[in-house]
Design a protein around this motif. Structure first.
Motif, PDB file in Angstrom:
ATOM      1  N   ALA A  18      27.638  39.730  39.612  1.00  0.00           N
ATOM      2  CA  ALA A  18      26.575  39.331  40.538  1.00  0.00           C
ATOM      3  C   ALA A  18      26.102  37.933  40.197  1.00  0.00           C
ATOM      4  CB  ALA A  18      25.414  40.312  40.433  1.00  0.00           C
ATOM      5  N   GLY A  19      26.017  37.082  41.220  1.00  0.00           N
ATOM      6  CA  GLY A  19      25.427  35.764  41.023  1.00  0.00           C
ATOM      7  C   GLY A  19      26.342  34.743  40.409  1.00  0.00           C
ATOM      8  N   CYS A  20      27.658  34.965  40.436  1.00  0.00           N
ATOM      9  CA  CYS A  20      28.583  33.970  39.890  1.00  0.00           C
ATOM     10  C   CYS A  20      29.666  33.728  40.918  1.00  0.00           C
ATOM     11  CB  CYS A  20      29.187  34.448  38.574  1.00  0.00           C
ATOM     12  SG  CYS A  20      30.315  33.270  37.835  1.00  0.00           S
ATOM     13  N   GLY A  21      29.589  32.595  41.592  1.00  0.00           N
ATOM     14  CA  GLY A  21      30.546  32.302  42.651  1.00  0.00           C
ATOM     15  C   GLY A  21      31.568  31.295  42.222  1.00  0.00           C
ATOM     16  N   GLY A  22      32.450  30.951  43.140  1.00  0.00           N
ATOM     17  CA  GLY A  22      33.513  30.011  42.853  1.00  0.00           C
ATOM     18  C   GLY A  22      33.072  28.584  43.039  1.00  0.00           C
ATOM     19  N   GLY A  23      31.906  28.231  42.544  1.00  0.00           N
ATOM     20  CA  GLY A  23      31.476  26.858  42.611  1.00  0.00           C
ATOM     21  C   GLY A  23      30.428  26.592  43.666  1.00  0.00           C
ATOM     22  N   SER A  24      29.950  27.623  44.323  1.00  0.00           N
ATOM     23  CA  SER A  24      28.987  27.405  45.388  1.00  0.00           C
ATOM     24  C   SER A  24      27.590  27.869  45.034  1.00  0.00           C
ATOM     25  CB  SER A  24      29.434  28.148  46.659  1.00  0.00           C
ATOM     26  OG  SER A  24      29.564  29.532  46.408  1.00  0.00           O
ATOM     27  N   GLY A  25      27.381  28.324  43.797  1.00  0.00           N
ATOM     28  CA  GLY A  25      26.066  28.798  43.389  1.00  0.00           C
ATOM     29  C   GLY A  25      25.121  27.649  43.131  1.00  0.00           C
ATOM     30  N   ALA A  26      23.850  27.993  42.922  1.00  0.00           N
ATOM     31  CA  ALA A  26      22.847  26.967  42.655  1.00  0.00           C
ATOM     32  C   ALA A  26      23.199  26.204  41.404  1.00  0.00           C
ATOM     33  CB  ALA A  26      21.486  27.636  42.508  1.00  0.00           C
ATOM     34  N   GLY A  27      23.158  24.888  41.506  1.00  0.00           N
ATOM     35  CA  GLY A  27      23.430  24.063  40.332  1.00  0.00           C
ATOM     36  C   GLY A  27      24.901  23.875  40.045  1.00  0.00           C
ATOM     37  N   GLU A  28      25.788  24.468  40.849  1.00  0.00           N
ATOM     38  CA  GLU A  28      27.216  24.341  40.628  1.00  0.00           C
ATOM     39  C   GLU A  28      27.822  23.351  41.608  1.00  0.00           C
ATOM     40  OE1 GLU A  28      29.249  25.572  38.288  1.00  0.00           O
ATOM     41  OE2 GLU A  28      27.410  26.244  37.342  1.00  0.00           O
ATOM     42  N   TRP A  40      38.712  34.906  39.859  1.00  0.00           N
ATOM     43  CA  TRP A  40      39.522  35.895  39.146  1.00  0.00           C
ATOM     44  C   TRP A  40      40.017  36.945  40.133  1.00  0.00           C
ATOM     45  CZ3 TRP A  40      40.936  34.623  34.470  1.00  0.00           C
ATOM     46  CH2 TRP A  40      40.088  33.915  33.608  1.00  0.00           C
ATOM     47  N   THR A  41      41.246  37.415  39.961  1.00  0.00           N
ATOM     48  CA  THR A  41      41.771  38.552  40.703  1.00  0.00           C
ATOM     49  C   THR A  41      42.296  39.569  39.711  1.00  0.00           C
ATOM     50  OG1 THR A  41      43.957  37.529  40.902  1.00  0.00           O
ATOM     51  CG2 THR A  41      42.393  37.158  42.709  1.00  0.00           C
ATOM     52  N   TYR A  42      42.352  40.818  40.136  1.00  0.00           N
ATOM     53  CA  TYR A  42      42.807  41.869  39.235  1.00  0.00           C
ATOM     54  C   TYR A  42      44.321  41.835  39.079  1.00  0.00           C
ATOM     55  CZ  TYR A  42      38.171  43.927  39.827  1.00  0.00           C
ATOM     56  OH  TYR A  42      36.814  44.140  39.834  1.00  0.00           O
ATOM     57  N   SER A  43      44.768  41.895  37.833  1.00  0.00           N
ATOM     58  CA  SER A  43      46.174  42.099  37.535  1.00  0.00           C
ATOM     59  C   SER A  43      46.401  43.540  37.095  1.00  0.00           C
ATOM     60  CB  SER A  43      46.636  41.143  36.430  1.00  0.00           C
ATOM     61  OG  SER A  43      48.008  41.312  36.151  1.00  0.00           O
ATOM     62  N   HIS A  44      45.398  44.092  36.394  1.00  0.00           N
ATOM     63  CA  HIS A  44      45.467  45.503  35.969  1.00  0.00           C
ATOM     64  C   HIS A  44      44.056  45.998  35.725  1.00  0.00           C
ATOM     65  CE1 HIS A  44      47.157  49.112  34.114  1.00  0.00           C
ATOM     66  NE2 HIS A  44      46.271  48.974  33.145  1.00  0.00           N
ATOM     67  N   LEU A  45      43.778  47.198  36.200  1.00  0.00           N
ATOM     68  CA  LEU A  45      42.471  47.821  36.013  1.00  0.00           C
ATOM     69  C   LEU A  45      42.707  49.269  35.603  1.00  0.00           C
ATOM     70  CD1 LEU A  45      39.401  47.282  36.313  1.00  0.00           C
ATOM     71  CD2 LEU A  45      39.599  48.096  38.679  1.00  0.00           C
ATOM     72  N   THR A  46      42.253  49.658  34.419  1.00  0.00           N
ATOM     73  CA  THR A  46      42.502  51.013  33.945  1.00  0.00           C
ATOM     74  C   THR A  46      41.699  52.027  34.750  1.00  0.00           C
ATOM     75  OG1 THR A  46      40.715  50.953  32.303  1.00  0.00           O
ATOM     76  CG2 THR A  46      42.879  50.135  31.604  1.00  0.00           C
ATOM     77  N   LYS A  47      42.198  53.254  34.795  1.00  0.00           N
ATOM     78  CA  LYS A  47      41.502  54.331  35.485  1.00  0.00           C
ATOM     79  C   LYS A  47      40.425  54.946  34.611  1.00  0.00           C
ATOM     80  CE  LYS A  47      45.444  55.555  38.441  1.00  0.00           C
ATOM     81  NZ  LYS A  47      46.377  56.636  38.833  1.00  0.00           N
ATOM     82  N   ILE A 339      34.574  29.838  37.828  1.00  0.00           N
ATOM     83  CA  ILE A 339      35.568  30.724  38.403  1.00  0.00           C
ATOM     84  C   ILE A 339      34.835  31.924  38.969  1.00  0.00           C
ATOM     85  CG2 ILE A 339      37.595  32.143  37.948  1.00  0.00           C
ATOM     86  CD1 ILE A 339      38.286  30.284  35.663  1.00  0.00           C
ATOM     87  N   GLY A 340      35.045  32.215  40.238  1.00  0.00           N
ATOM     88  CA  GLY A 340      34.352  33.318  40.889  1.00  0.00           C
ATOM     89  C   GLY A 340      34.817  34.670  40.368  1.00  0.00           C
ATOM     90  N   PRO A 341      34.020  35.708  40.592  1.00  0.00           N
ATOM     91  CA  PRO A 341      34.341  37.033  40.102  1.00  0.00           C
ATOM     92  C   PRO A 341      35.362  37.732  40.987  1.00  0.00           C
ATOM     93  CG  PRO A 341      32.338  37.124  41.372  1.00  0.00           C
ATOM     94  CD  PRO A 341      32.736  35.670  41.320  1.00  0.00           C
ATOM     95  N   PRO A 342      36.007  38.777  40.461  1.00  0.00           N
ATOM     96  CA  PRO A 342      36.835  39.618  41.314  1.00  0.00           C
ATOM     97  C   PRO A 342      35.937  40.536  42.135  1.00  0.00           C
ATOM     98  CG  PRO A 342      36.760  40.533  39.113  1.00  0.00           C
ATOM     99  CD  PRO A 342      35.989  39.233  39.061  1.00  0.00           C
ATOM    100  N   PRO A 343      36.468  41.215  43.129  1.00  0.00           N
ATOM    101  CA  PRO A 343      35.642  42.156  43.904  1.00  0.00           C
ATOM    102  C   PRO A 343      35.115  43.274  43.007  1.00  0.00           C
ATOM    103  CG  PRO A 343      37.751  41.736  44.981  1.00  0.00           C
ATOM    104  CD  PRO A 343      37.854  41.152  43.613  1.00  0.00           C
ATOM    105  N   ALA A 344      33.970  43.817  43.348  1.00  0.00           N
ATOM    106  CA  ALA A 344      33.444  44.959  42.606  1.00  0.00           C
ATOM    107  C   ALA A 344      34.423  46.122  42.718  1.00  0.00           C
ATOM    108  CB  ALA A 344      32.077  45.362  43.151  1.00  0.00           C
TER     109      ALA A 344
END
Length: 405
Positions: A18-28, A40-47, A339-344
């Motif tokens: 939350a609150g970390c974008g790909g360069g479009s946030g306040a002050g970025e 970031w994108t997921y390469s592997h996510l454990t179950k 670097i923006g976050p991956p999807p929740a």
């Protein structure tokens, strides 16, 4: 392998979803017109919802290894190890090396210098040390060094390991040899067989720091020698406090480009922890110099015509070291952007709830993928302080600063 790693006593990388974008946030800084956002994108996510990925070793764009940990059912004091291998398209579980079984909580180190030279180490106060080597065909258990707090693999017959003392262990292809060190060290970074670095702390007061001063050692192929570092001066607001330095995180991409980053820590008059500004030293091949506190934006892992950097060291939640609140990409001739976050991702309900959207991406290591622009990060995706909704999913994320069609 070029990497930033977060040792327990050195760096903890945390990227809030939350609150970390790909360069479009306040002050970025905003992305340049037409530029694709970096995320970031997921390469592997454990179950498993009580897991983490703790190490990654990138051999090539089509070959990598990672270690994931989950608590043993019915015995949370033991960890089950999953060894993952990347084949260019997905991460798949592998048969564990001989002798690798569930064990009490321990530290793991996975390092590689080539597809035929991959090492897996484990060490902890209740496990002893363990080592295994992959020769490109199979894993074999090998003699283990005395300590595996950190490891530098330069080749099949050139491996260094340290615990948290004044002795290093060196592997020559057939056995480990103990090598005395002029100071206590906890981290290693290798450039070549005659160019290896180690960092740690003094055991007593030095340079006005009652809790220990930073130390950097260098191996020139014959001996370990202590480097002469600039003096660390606490900020005026903290000069009345008893201060010391956190163990220094090392990054050595080249012989003439070595970084050591730390921060001052101490107690105030009430005995509460205080955290002074971070500091960094840089080696240019001739001498060490102290940089400004934001110098970490100028060092990082190569990614195409830019770098991936760890930045934003904060005092909050930094009891075991430093909190890096964001990871950045900086083009060679551009400004740094987060670097923006991956999807929740889905939590305990199996779907993404409002609470799940508060999850955080906590990275413990980032490493470059040889021959590509890609960078991998490993750690966990977590929801904390939300009772039964809490979880921790092991994650491997990737960043492609310059995706190609």
């Amino acid at each position: 392998m070029r990497r930033w790693r977060a040792a327990t006593s050195a760096l903890v990388m945390a990227l809030a979803v939350a609150g970390c974008g790909g360069g479009s946030g306040a002050g970025e800084p905003a992305a340049a017109p037409g530029a694709q956002p970096v995320a970031w994108t997921y390469s592997h996510l454990t179950k498993d919802l009580s897991s983490s990925v703790v190490n990654v070793a990138a051999v090539s764009a089509h070959d990598a290894w990672a270690v994931a940990l989950t608590p043993v059912a019915g015995n949370i004091d033991k960890q089950q190890v999953t060894l993952l291998r990347y084949d260019g398209s997905s991460w798949r579980p592998q048969t564990l090396p001989p002798g690798m079984a569930p064990a009490p909580i321990a530290e793991y180190r996975l390092e590689a210098s080539s597809p035929r030279d991959v090492w897996l180490f484990r060490g902890g106060p209740n496990t002893g040390t363990y080592a295994a080597h992959f020769d490109g065909t199979k894993w074999q258990q090998t003699p283990a060094p005395a300590g595996v707090g950190d490891v530098a693999v330069l080749g099949p017959a050139d491996v260094w390991a340290v615990g948290e003392g004044t002795t290093a262990s060196h592997w020559n292809g057939s056995r480990w040899t103990s090598v005395p060190l002029p100071a206590r060290v906890v981290q290693l970074a290798g450039v070549a067989e005659d160019d290896v670095w180690a960092s740690g702390l003094t055991t007593g007061e030095e340079d006005g720091l009652s809790y220990g001063a930073p130390v950097v050692l260098h191996w020139d192929g014959n001996t370990w020698k202590r480097e002469q570092l600039p003096a660390v001066e606490p900020p005026s607001a903290y000069k009345s406090n008893s201060m010391g330095a956190s163990p220094m995180a090392l990054y050595a991409p080249a012989t003439d480009d070595v970084w050591a980053i730390s921060r001052l820590v101490g107690d105030d008059d009430n005995g509460d922890a205080v955290y002074a500004a971070p500091f960094a030293f840089h080696w240019n091949g001739t001498r060490w110099s102290e940089t400004s506190p934001d110098a970490c934006r100028r060092c990082g892992i190569p990614a195409g015509d830019g770098v991936i950097t760890a930045d934003g060291m904060e005092g909050d939640n930094a009891g075991s070291g430093m909190l890096l609140s964001s990871i950045h990409h900086r083009a060679t001739h551009g400004k740094s952007r987060r670097i923006g976050p991956p999807p929740a991702a889905a939590g305990r309900s199996g779907k993404v709830t409002a609470v799940d959207r508060k999850q955080k991406l906590r990275l413990v290591e980032i490493t470059s993928v040889p021959g590509t622009d890609r960078v991998w990060g490993v750690g966990s995706l977590t929801v904390e302080a939300h009772g039964d909704a809490n979880f921790s999913r092991g994650v491997i994320v990737q960043c492609d600063p310059h995706p190609r069609d």
